[in-house]
Design an enzyme around this catalytic site. Structure first.
Site, PDB file in Angstrom:
ATOM      1  N   ARG A  76       0.844  -1.188  -0.116  1.00  0.00           N
ATOM      2  CA  ARG A  76      -0.098  -0.030  -0.124  1.00  0.00           C
ATOM      3  C   ARG A  76       0.970   1.336  -0.048  1.00  0.00           C
ATOM      4  O   ARG A  76       1.989   1.275   0.727  1.00  0.00           O
ATOM      5  CB  ARG A  76      -0.819   0.102   1.215  1.00  0.00           C
ATOM      6  CG  ARG A  76      -2.103  -0.878   0.893  1.00  0.00           C
ATOM      7  CD  ARG A  76      -3.277  -0.625   2.050  1.00  0.00           C
ATOM      8  NE  ARG A  76      -2.832  -1.451   3.261  1.00  0.00           N
ATOM      9  CZ  ARG A  76      -2.354  -0.855   4.372  1.00  0.00           C
ATOM     10  NH1 ARG A  76      -2.329   0.670   4.557  1.00  0.00           N
ATOM     11  NH2 ARG A  76      -2.088  -1.716   5.591  1.00  0.00           N
ATOM     12  N   TYR A 210      -1.353  -3.320  -7.235  1.00  0.00           N
ATOM     13  CA  TYR A 210      -1.394  -3.919  -6.221  1.00  0.00           C
ATOM     14  C   TYR A 210      -2.660  -3.794  -5.556  1.00  0.00           C
ATOM     15  O   TYR A 210      -3.246  -2.636  -5.185  1.00  0.00           O
ATOM     16  CB  TYR A 210      -0.304  -3.260  -5.175  1.00  0.00           C
ATOM     17  CG  TYR A 210      -0.442  -3.927  -3.690  1.00  0.00           C
ATOM     18  CD1 TYR A 210       0.032  -5.043  -3.418  1.00  0.00           C
ATOM     19  CD2 TYR A 210      -0.643  -3.273  -2.544  1.00  0.00           C
ATOM     20  CE1 TYR A 210      -0.173  -5.911  -2.270  1.00  0.00           C
ATOM     21  CE2 TYR A 210      -0.894  -3.792  -1.375  1.00  0.00           C
ATOM     22  CZ  TYR A 210      -0.605  -5.117  -1.187  1.00  0.00           C
ATOM     23  OH  TYR A 210      -0.665  -5.764   0.148  1.00  0.00           O
ATOM     24  N   GLY A 212      -4.186  -3.647  -2.576  1.00  0.00           N
ATOM     25  CA  GLY A 212      -4.319  -2.660  -1.474  1.00  0.00           C
ATOM     26  C   GLY A 212      -4.303  -1.255  -1.905  1.00  0.00           C
ATOM     27  O   GLY A 212      -4.946  -0.348  -1.267  1.00  0.00           O
ATOM     28  N   LYS A 219      -9.249  -1.883   1.096  1.00  0.00           N
ATOM     29  CA  LYS A 219      -9.122  -0.784   1.840  1.00  0.00           C
ATOM     30  C   LYS A 219      -9.600   0.716   1.578  1.00  0.00           C
ATOM     31  O   LYS A 219      -9.755   1.611   2.597  1.00  0.00           O
ATOM     32  CB  LYS A 219      -7.390  -0.717   2.392  1.00  0.00           C
ATOM     33  CG  LYS A 219      -6.888  -1.719   2.936  1.00  0.00           C
ATOM     34  CD  LYS A 219      -7.572  -2.259   4.228  1.00  0.00           C
ATOM     35  CE  LYS A 219      -7.068  -3.260   5.244  1.00  0.00           C
ATOM     36  NZ  LYS A 219      -6.604  -4.611   4.672  1.00  0.00           N
ATOM     37  N   CYS A 262       0.819  -8.860  10.968  1.00  0.00           N
ATOM     38  CA  CYS A 262       1.261  -8.936  12.639  1.00  0.00           C
ATOM     39  C   CYS A 262       0.445 -10.188  13.238  1.00  0.00           C
ATOM     40  O   CYS A 262       0.073 -10.119  14.449  1.00  0.00           O
ATOM     41  CB  CYS A 262       0.860  -7.726  13.151  1.00  0.00           C
ATOM     42  SG  CYS A 262       1.988  -6.445  12.633  1.00  0.00           S
ATOM     43  N   THR A 265      -4.101 -12.726  10.110  1.00  0.00           N
ATOM     44  CA  THR A 265      -4.603 -14.110   9.350  1.00  0.00           C
ATOM     45  C   THR A 265      -4.445 -15.299  10.302  1.00  0.00           C
ATOM     46  O   THR A 265      -5.162 -16.249  10.295  1.00  0.00           O
ATOM     47  CB  THR A 265      -4.119 -14.142   8.065  1.00  0.00           C
ATOM     48  OG1 THR A 265      -4.620 -12.982   7.420  1.00  0.00           O
ATOM     49  CG2 THR A 265      -4.590 -15.238   7.061  1.00  0.00           C
ATOM     50  N   ASN A 374       5.875  -9.038   0.932  1.00  0.00           N
ATOM     51  CA  ASN A 374       4.352  -8.992   0.837  1.00  0.00           C
ATOM     52  C   ASN A 374       3.756  -9.871  -0.270  1.00  0.00           C
ATOM     53  O   ASN A 374       2.631  -9.406  -0.746  1.00  0.00           O
ATOM     54  CB  ASN A 374       4.114  -7.450   0.689  1.00  0.00           C
ATOM     55  CG  ASN A 374       2.738  -7.096   1.048  1.00  0.00           C
ATOM     56  OD1 ASN A 374       1.969  -7.754   1.708  1.00  0.00           O
ATOM     57  ND2 ASN A 374       2.283  -5.964   0.584  1.00  0.00           N
ATOM     58  N   ARG A 376       1.431 -12.514  -2.079  1.00  0.00           N
ATOM     59  CA  ARG A 376      -0.014 -12.917  -1.642  1.00  0.00           C
ATOM     60  C   ARG A 376      -0.477 -14.059  -2.552  1.00  0.00           C
ATOM     61  O   ARG A 376      -0.155 -14.127  -3.419  1.00  0.00           O
ATOM     62  CB  ARG A 376      -0.928 -11.634  -1.695  1.00  0.00           C
ATOM     63  CG  ARG A 376      -0.048 -10.541  -0.801  1.00  0.00           C
ATOM     64  CD  ARG A 376      -0.938 -10.121  -0.039  1.00  0.00           C
ATOM     65  NE  ARG A 376      -0.592  -8.895   0.985  1.00  0.00           N
ATOM     66  CZ  ARG A 376      -1.240  -8.621   2.092  1.00  0.00           C
ATOM     67  NH1 ARG A 376      -2.147  -9.171   2.519  1.00  0.00           N
ATOM     68  NH2 ARG A 376      -0.565  -7.841   3.014  1.00  0.00           N
TER      69      ARG A 376
HETATM   70  C1  SPV Z   1      -3.494  -5.035   4.556  1.00  0.00           C
HETATM   71  O1  SPV Z   1      -2.212  -4.397   4.178  1.00  0.00           O
HETATM   72  O2  SPV Z   1      -3.725  -4.615   5.840  1.00  0.00           O
HETATM   73  C2  SPV Z   1      -4.119  -5.975   3.839  1.00  0.00           C
HETATM   74  C3  SPV Z   1      -3.747  -6.114   2.442  1.00  0.00           C
HETATM   75  O3  SPV Z   1      -4.857  -6.698   4.340  1.00  0.00           O
HETATM   76  S1  SPV Z   1      -4.054  -4.859   1.665  1.00  0.00           S
HETATM   77  O4  SPV Z   1      -4.750  -3.864   2.478  1.00  0.00           O
HETATM   78  O5  SPV Z   1      -4.772  -5.253   0.648  1.00  0.00           O
HETATM   79  O6  SPV Z   1      -2.860  -4.169   1.068  1.00  0.00           O
HETATM   80 MN    MN Z   2      -5.538  -5.864   6.126  1.00  0.00          MN
END
Ligand code: SPV
Ligand code: MN
Length: 612
Positions: A76, A210, A212, A219, A262, A265, A374, A376
């Site tokens: 992000r 990406y 995010g 987000k 952190c 998941t 990062n 995914r």
């Molecule tokens: C985060 O970074 O909190 C995510 C992945 O869950 S994303 O927001 O899509 O970058």
């Molecule tokens: Mn997230």
């Protein structure tokens, strides 16, 4: 627009929908516009489009594809994500904004003609289960079939539901263009922008892929939802939702907020439990009970260190035929590889840097790993064996406990239960966490991250916290709140816990909400008794748990805690906060000072608090 597409729009009977699409067409000038409904044919068309335009490539295993984001588009981009505001605001947190007219002018200049020669895809979604009081509607326009395909996996398609709007403008709107592509990735990264219009519930995102940054529904929608939630008295949170399975078939539902990368998941995926969601939850009070839904239906998860021992359920889904998009991993001979998968990794292939072989260096001479930290995977929750049976329940699940956690190597203990709801809100509001690869920029810097939600809070911090504080008014059952820390280290710099230990903390909390264990009161809250943890370590992990381990993990680093309180006092000095929060901060600081004076130590053994 072809007749069929026009017909699909007409059937929605909504002039606001038609207007925003028309405006987007005029601005972006696509060669073609395709409206995607909920039909199988439309969804298949979209999946093929991502392969045909080169944003995704097929892998060996049926249904698996690979997508690469640009080398500098791997997380992000906080700096270029801004609110479009008409006046200056003071929210008590850093607000990245741009004057609305100026921002719109800039971003429109990037959108102008951005879809020339490309296909515009129009999609309709529900944020949350369809036919649910929790859910919101969202319209996504994008020229990236990868984005539209990802959203298909991660959210619920809702073309038919848009008809229920009966002509109202009550939906979120997202316009995205990946911009000019070079080798399938966004070329103009310097012109990457994500601009959010909170007043109009619209978001514009350009020159990125990406997820995010590009997926409106993730987000970007989250920021719009937080504002809406604060106005309407519910909560939109950066939280997993899971079913915690106690003894005798008992299930207690928990939510938990953790900063990106952190442990959110991995908590939701703890073995023996069931998952409802892993990233964003909407919480509402219904008949005196807090209930929550997952506004998503899939996982966009970090693949680094996913392996058959530590994450068996996810790993299984990643090596089984089914619809999975891998991003930014290593591909060799049509097979994906990533760091930490505990398998032999080939020494060459293609990855986020292009053709890769071991030892390849970036422009600064730093070695490029086989997969990005990062990197995914994107998959539907129902591809997972441990999906909870209520994952799509329009009424959500009743919440018994809330977890907050950060990446804190030197201060906070592994788990503590708050003394009261207000103290729990305080614990959430004072989470500190070290930065990770999920956002662009330096890693490992300690940052204050209230409710693990700092990046997304779109209202004054005081208002946001107040909304939490008063959330328990009129509740029949008040959930317990826990602060956790999976990342505490000892003086030698070694983690004091193993990855799997979090299962014990979780099951202890589950016992607590079902009145099963006693707890020890300390200045920072209620902690587990050694004997209970010893029983749980045997029951859950078949492990001996020594007193020395308990001592190392649960000793109160009182000097460190006081330093943290100093940091908090400084931060909150300049922020208008509810009185109840300020009192909690003061009381917490006092309790720690008293303990330090009483025991005169840097670190206080948890056994000392037993005698009080
Ligand atoms: C985060 O970074 O909190 C995510 C992945 O869950 S994303 O927001 O899509 O970058
Ligand atoms: Mn997230």
């Amino acid at each position: 627009m072809k007749n069929l597409n026009l017909q699909k729009l007409k059937e929605l009977n909504n002039r606001y929908v038609v207007n925003v699409i028309q405006e987007a067409i005029q601005l972006c000038k696509p060669a073609k516009v395709t409206v995607i409904t909920d039909s199988k044919e439309d969804i298949a068309y979209l999946r093929d489009a991502a392969l045909n335009n080169g944003e995704e490539k097929k892998l060996k295993m049926e249904g698996h594809t690979i997508h690469f984001d640009g080398y500098h588009d791997q997380g992000r981009d906080k700096a270029n994500t801004r609110y479009l505001l008409s006046e200056d605001v003071n929210w008590g947190i850093k607000v990245n904004s741009i004057e609305k007219d100026k921002g719109l002018k800039e971003i429109n200049s990037f959108f102008d003609g951005s879809m020339a020669g490309k296909e515009m895809l129009v999609r309709f979604f529900s944020l949350g289960p369809t036919n649910s009081v929790f859910s919101l509607k969202a319209l996504q326009i994008t020229d990236s079939a990868y984005v539209a395909h990802s959203e298909d996996i991660l959210y619920r398609s809702a073309y038919e539901d848009f008809k229920e709007l009966k002509g109202s403008p009550d939906f979120f709107f997202f316009l995205h263009s990946a911009g000019r592509l070079e080798n399938g990735v966004s070329a103009n990264i310097d012109k990457r922008r994500m601009y959010i219009d909170l007043d109009e519930n619209k978001v514009y995102s350009v020159n990125n892929q990406y997820a995010g940054n590009s997926l409106g529904l993730k987000k970007l929608a989250f920021r719009l939802a937080i504002k809406k939630a604060n106005e309407e008295g519910w909560l939109a949170e950066h939280m997993f939702i899971m079913g915690v399975h106690g003894p005798n078939g008992r299930i207690s539902y928990f939510t938990g907020a953790y900063p990106s990368a952190c442990g959110k998941t991995s908590t939701a995926m703890i073995s023996g439990q069931t998952v409802v969601g892993d990233d964003i939850a909407y919480l509402k009070k219904i008949d005196g009970v807090i209930r929550a839904i997952n506004m998503e239906s899939g996982i966009f998860g970090i693949i680094h260190s996913v392996n058959s021992e530590d994450d068996p359920v996810i790993y299984q889904a990643l090596v089984t035929p089914g619809e999975v998009i891998f991003s930014n991993v290593l591909i060799n001979n049509g097979v994906p590889y990533w760091e930490g998968m505990k398998k032999d990794i080939p020494n060459k292939g293609s990855n986020f840097s292009g053709e890769w072989s071991e030892g390849k260096k970036d422009s600064q001479g730093k070695e490029i790993p086989c997969s990005h930290k990062n990197a995914r995977y994107t998959l539907r929750l129902n591809e997972l064996k441990n999906v909870d049976s209520k994952a799509n329940d329009p009424d959500g699940v009743p919440i018994k406990a809330i977890f907050y956690g950060g990446r804190d190597s030197d201060t906070t203990i592994p788990i503590v239960e708050s003394l009261t709801w207000a103290h729990g809100v305080f614990l959430g509001a004072t989470v500190e966490s070290e930065t990770t690869a999920a956002t662009l920029g330096t890693r490992g810097v300690r940052k204050h991250n209230p409710m693990a939600n700092l990046d997304f809070i779109s209202v004054p911090l005081g208002t946001y916290i107040e909304n939490h504080l008063k959330f328990t008014n009129d509740l029949k059952v008040i959930p317990k709140i826990y602060a956790t820390n999976y990342f505490l280290k000892n003086e030698a710099g070694k983690y004091v816990n193993e990855k799997m230990d979090k299962r014990v903390w979780l099951l202890w909390a589950e016992g607590r909400v079902c009145s099963e264990f006693e707890a020890v009161e300390t200045p920072v809250g209620l902690i587990p008794k050694y004997e209970d943890l010893r029983t749980l370590f045997v029951r859950e992990l078949n492990k001996d748990y020594a007193k020395a381990e308990y001592l190392q993990q649960f000793s109160l680093r009182v000097t460190k805690y006081l330093e943290k309180m100093e940091r908090m006092i400084k931060i909150f000095e300049n922020i208008e906060m509810p009185a109840a929060f300020t009192e909690e901060l003061k009381a917490q600081n006092e309790r720690l000072k008293l303990a330090k004076a009483k025991y005169g130590e840097e670190t206080i053994s948890p056994f000392k608090f037993l005698d009080i």
